[in-house]
Design a protein around this motif. Structure first.
Motif, PDB file in Angstrom:
ATOM      1  N   GLN A   1      -2.156  -5.345  -7.377  1.00  0.00           N
ATOM      2  CA  GLN A   1      -1.813  -6.419  -6.454  1.00  0.00           C
ATOM      3  C   GLN A   1      -2.103  -7.744  -7.144  1.00  0.00           C
ATOM      4  OE1 GLN A   1      -0.791  -5.644  -3.429  1.00  0.00           O
ATOM      5  NE2 GLN A   1      -1.452  -3.519  -3.183  1.00  0.00           N
TER       6      GLN A   1
ATOM      7  N   GLN B   1      -4.296  -3.976   2.114  1.00  0.00           N
ATOM      8  CA  GLN B   1      -4.687  -5.377   1.961  1.00  0.00           C
ATOM      9  C   GLN B   1      -5.418  -5.844   3.207  1.00  0.00           C
ATOM     10  OE1 GLN B   1      -3.710  -7.316  -0.843  1.00  0.00           O
ATOM     11  NE2 GLN B   1      -5.279  -8.627  -0.008  1.00  0.00           N
TER      12      GLN B   1
ATOM     13  N   GLU C   1      -2.453   0.498  -5.975  1.00  0.00           N
ATOM     14  CA  GLU C   1      -1.429  -0.285  -6.663  1.00  0.00           C
ATOM     15  C   GLU C   1      -2.043  -1.549  -7.249  1.00  0.00           C
ATOM     16  OE1 GLU C   1       1.621  -1.302  -3.912  1.00  0.00           O
ATOM     17  OE2 GLU C   1       1.774   0.756  -3.211  1.00  0.00           O
TER      18      GLU C   1
ATOM     19  N   SER D   1      -4.398   1.458  -1.559  1.00  0.00           N
ATOM     20  CA  SER D   1      -2.986   1.671  -1.881  1.00  0.00           C
ATOM     21  C   SER D   1      -2.784   2.160  -3.295  1.00  0.00           C
ATOM     22  CB  SER D   1      -2.224   0.373  -1.680  1.00  0.00           C
ATOM     23  OG  SER D   1      -2.627  -0.545  -2.659  1.00  0.00           O
TER      24      SER D   1
ATOM     25  N   SER E   1       0.503  -0.734   1.064  1.00  0.00           N
ATOM     26  CA  SER E   1      -0.275  -1.778   0.422  1.00  0.00           C
ATOM     27  C   SER E   1      -0.674  -2.844   1.436  1.00  0.00           C
ATOM     28  CB  SER E   1       0.536  -2.399  -0.692  1.00  0.00           C
ATOM     29  OG  SER E   1       1.782  -2.786  -0.190  1.00  0.00           O
TER      30      SER E   1
END
Ligand code: ADP
Ligand code: MG
Length: 809
Positions: A156, A313, A154, A152, A309
């Protein structure tokens, strides 16, 4: 393909000019710095507008500026670190407690990163998960995040359970206020607090080298090449500067849209226009290259990376679970093997015991039968009434009874003795056998080890060799590029019948004088006067021709009006051959000289007449189909002949000539009205590395460039003239598109340019001969020819591919 996403990542997380891999080992901290680490909530999936509008680059945001600011702030803020760390530790405990109690809060933690005040201490870390994967983490304000740069892209929140599944390597600012690059790595297992610097992390020699672990392809070596690429910008009136065009804006650009359409049309299942555009950017806006790249990688998992995401995940968790399960399976397999071994041993022992039992029972049986036999052989009177009640053998029979018994006893004792000996022997032999097996096993493993060492060495030598070969190729290419990838030579024909209207001020200039005395001078890379021999001509083209052996496409062509000496230059008479024969002879020589590479040469001969491509190596003048394949053109039904010696090529030429005459008689045309193209495919296989290089030598005798007279302008002549005009102007257009580095080069406009495409533009090297007649009567045509050559030559001059910033519109 995720390029768009990675571009975004560069603009956000990666403010340093180094690749992300190095950031993991490079401590970065400080006030404004982390604001560039953009964090989005979990439900804000990678959407078009996010990826479509990366913040434009300005001077203020340039990486160099950040690095300097970072260094200054590093010095000022480092002494606050100690205090802040204690605070941060308390915060982290609190945050983790909350996180454990309510996973929903974990999501909100992500948001908090963006709320952090400037001046907050940030510690960058790397987390090594037991699955072998490495994550980049940051620890700030008592919270830890990891960068999911796999999926993703990003930040986390750091999962609580991971503390038990790996270790954190912390890179932080040391107490003496010095930012030690790559030095401050320490290891803490299961801890959630950054530790002081202790051990060092090795750094790569060149940070543009790298590796990625592909799930199916294994370890892939990567390198960030510094190449000149188009960069698409827009003019920002407010700042008065050219800024990078965001990918989402770029999709609205007409030319780019067309390119994306083209790729989408070719690959309908790749239905992500942003991805296509990102790939196009990576392919320097070449749709063909983009398509071939996709074809090459088709079906690759990484081409469809998860976009949200959550998915990321999920996938990351799944992969980790998979790794754990795989580990378990391996352990279980090991246990199973051990158990099986134990079982086998037990079975062996059982077998042995059974054998012993059966021998002993056989012996016992024999003994019993012997006893019985002896008893029965004794006279009845001599036998005791019952063994129990008998107090001794009857008188007279006592001697025989005790003898037998003694003998039996002795036998039994001997038997037992020999049994014990036998057993000891077997045990001893088993011991030596076991030792021998052990020794053999260790010898085998030693052999294996040394073999793998040798393999490794071989691999290294191979890699070195490959690198050297590549370097040589690149250097030669650079040299050619400096000289210009299209070189233009001018050759004046020898003609004793007329007065020569040409003069040669230098070996690069030619002056033509008209009947009324006006003069025009033209410059080329080289001008060959009327006295130049075929041999001298070839000397200057030799270097280009031989680069074909290194896998470059090379094209030599002759342009000029009919009778100006094109065929003489390219083909020449048998007694004084032209470039064709000499080039192929030279290629064969070079190929034979290179001992480490085996070459296969194949030749094809085609004629382009009235926009029809005819195969000259078949007797029935078969038409050849052209199919485009990426940057190349395929001619699936084209005949080719292998060439191993000069006589092969002579044979092919003779065959082509014969077929051309037949075809031209059939079509009522003359050879000067068609283009003759000889294609020589040179395929080299490196004996050491197995690498295959492919180069094509294209030799082209173009149709006469003269314009037809009004009296001729009818019927078949008119059609021919139109076709020639079309193809020669297409060639001129290709040259001018290449000269001005246009994105669209109109190769498709004629069959000639389609066939010549692989040899014009890109890495290919081309050499154009403009042939002129010395006759003053041909002045207008000669001028046209010389003009064409001049224009083509500027392609070479335009090769200085500097990205000079454009002026404002
Ligand atoms: P094109 O192919 O351009 O129509 P050719 O190569 O057929 O022209 O040349 C026409 C004639 O001129 C041929 O007879 C050829 O032998 C002769 N010729 C051309 N160039 C030379 C030269 N450099 N030296 C001697 N003869 C030449
Ligand atoms: Mg000719």
């Amino acid at each position: 393909m995720g390029n768009g996403a990675s571009a975004k990542n560069k603009n956000t997380a990666n403010t340093n000019s180094q690749p992300a891999r190095n950031q993991a080992t490079t401590p970065r901290r400080g006030g404004n710095n982390f604001q560039e680490v953009q964090v989005r909530p979990a439900d804000d999936h990678v959407t078009q507008d996010y990826r479509g509008t990366p913040p434009p680059l300005t001077n203020q945001q340039s990486p160099t500026h950040n690095n300097m600011a970072q260094r200054e702030q590093g010095a000022n803020l480092a002494n606050q670190v100690g205090k802040r760390r204690t605070e941060a530790h308390k915060n982290s405990q609190k945050a983790l407690e909350i996180n454990e109690k309510n996973p929903e809060i974990g999501k909100q933690l992500k948001l908090k990163l963006s709320d952090l005040k400037s001046g907050e201490d940030i510690v960058f870390e790397t987390f090594e998960h037991e699955s072998g994967r490495e994550y980049q983490c940051l620890y700030t304000g008592g919270m830890r995040f990891y960068l999911d740069d796999w999926h993703s892209k990003e930040w986390q929140p750091f999962p609580e359970r991971w503390y038990k599944q790996g270790k954190l390597n912390t890179n932080t600012v040391s107490k003496d206020n010095q930012t030690r690059r790559g030095q401050g790595a320490s290891t803490s297992r299961g801890g959630n607090q950054p530790q002081p610097a202790t051990s060092s992390v090795p750094r790569n020699r060149d940070d543009r080298e790298g590796v990625i672990d592909h799930p199916r392809r294994g370890r892939i070596t990567t390198y960030m090449f510094n190449e000149k690429q188009y960069s698409h910008c827009y003019y920002d009136k407010e700042s008065g500067s050219w800024l990078r065009l965001p990918i989402g804006w770029e999709l609205h650009h007409e030319l780019i849209k067309n390119m994306v359409d083209q790729v989408e049309e070719a690959l309908p299942h790749w239905n992500d226009r942003l991805d296509i555009l990102a790939a196009l950017r990576a392919c320097n806006y070449s749709a063909d290259e983009c398509i071939s790249m996709y074809f090459h990688l088709e079906g690759d998992d990484w081409l469809k990376v998860p976009r949200t995401s959550k998915e990321a995940q999920h996938q990351a968790d799944r992969e980790i679970r998979l790794a754990v399960l795989e580990k378990k399976v391996r352990e279980l397999e090991k246990d199973l093997q051990q158990e099986e071994k134990g079982r086998k041993e037990a079975e062996e022992q059982l077998n042995k015991l059974q054998e012993q039992y059966s021998t002993i029972s056989a012996e016992a049986k024999i003994a019993t039968t012997q006893v019985e036999a002896m008893q029965s052989s004794r006279p009845k009177t001599a036998r005791p009434k019952t063994p129990k009640t008998s107090k001794g053998p009857p008188p007279g029979s006592l001697g025989i009874f005790s003898d037998d018994l003694d003998e039996l006893n002795n036998k039994a004792k001997n038997l037992h003795k020999s049994h014990v000996h036998l057993k000891m022997d077997v045990e001893r032999h088993f011991g030596t056998l076991g030792k021998m097996i052990k020794e053999a096993l260790s010898a085998v493993s030693q052999i294996k080890h040394s073999e793998s060492g040798q393999m490794k060495e071989l691999e290294e030598v191979r890699a070195l060799y490959q690198k050297e070969a590549l370097e040589r190729k690149l250097l030669y290419n650079q040299l050619q590029e400096l000289r210009g990838n299209i070189r233009v030579f001018c050759r004046a024909r020898k003609d004793t019948r007329t007065k020569c209207c040409l003069t040669f001020p230098s070996d690069q200039d030619i002056t033509i004088t008209s009947k009324d005395g006006s003069k025009k001078t033209f410059s080329y890379d080289k001008v060959f006067d009327t006295e130049t021999t075929q041999d001298q001509i070839f000397e200057d083209t030799k270097a280009i021709v031989t680069s074909c052996v290194d896998g470059y496409n090379v094209c030599l062509m002759a342009y000029g009006q009919t009778g100006s000496g094109k065929t003489f230059t390219m083909m020449g008479p048998e007694s004084n051959p032209g470039i064709n024969i000499r080039a192929i002879t030279e290629l064969l020589k070079v190929c034979n000289e290179r001992e480490t590479v085996t070459y296969a040469l194949k030749v094809s001969l085609v004629e382009i007449y009235n926009e029809t491509v005819v195969d000259l190596l078949t007797a029935d003048a078969k038409t050849v189909e052209l199919k485009s394949a990426g940057n190349n053109i395929r001619m699936p039904n084209l005949t080719d002949h292998e060439v191993a010696e000069v006589k092969d090529i002579k044979h092919v030429m003779a065959m082509g000539d014969k077929n051309r005459t037949t075809a031209s008689t059939k079509m009522n045309s003359t050879s000067s009205r068609s283009h003759l193209v000889l294609l020589l495919n040179v395929e080299g296989t490196d004996k050491v590395t197995g690498a295959v290089s492919r180069g094509v030598l294209t030799l082209c005798d173009l149709a006469g460039s003269e314009r037809i007279s009004k009296t001729e302008a009818q019927g078949q002549r008119l059609v021919e003239a139109a076709a020639i005009n079309k193809s020669l102007s297409a060639l001129g257009q290709v040259f001018s598109a290449l000269r001005s580095s246009q994105l669209h080069v109109p190769y498709r406009n004629s069959k000639l340019t389609q066939i010549l495409r692989p040899s014009l533009g890109g890495d290919a090297k081309a050499c154009l001969f403009v042939n002129v007649s010395p006759d003053a009567n041909n002045y207008p045509e000669s001028c046209n020819t010389l003009d064409f050559g001049s224009n083509a030559r500027q392609v070479a001059l335009g090769q200085a591919k500097q990205n000079i910033s454009k002026k404002a519109p």
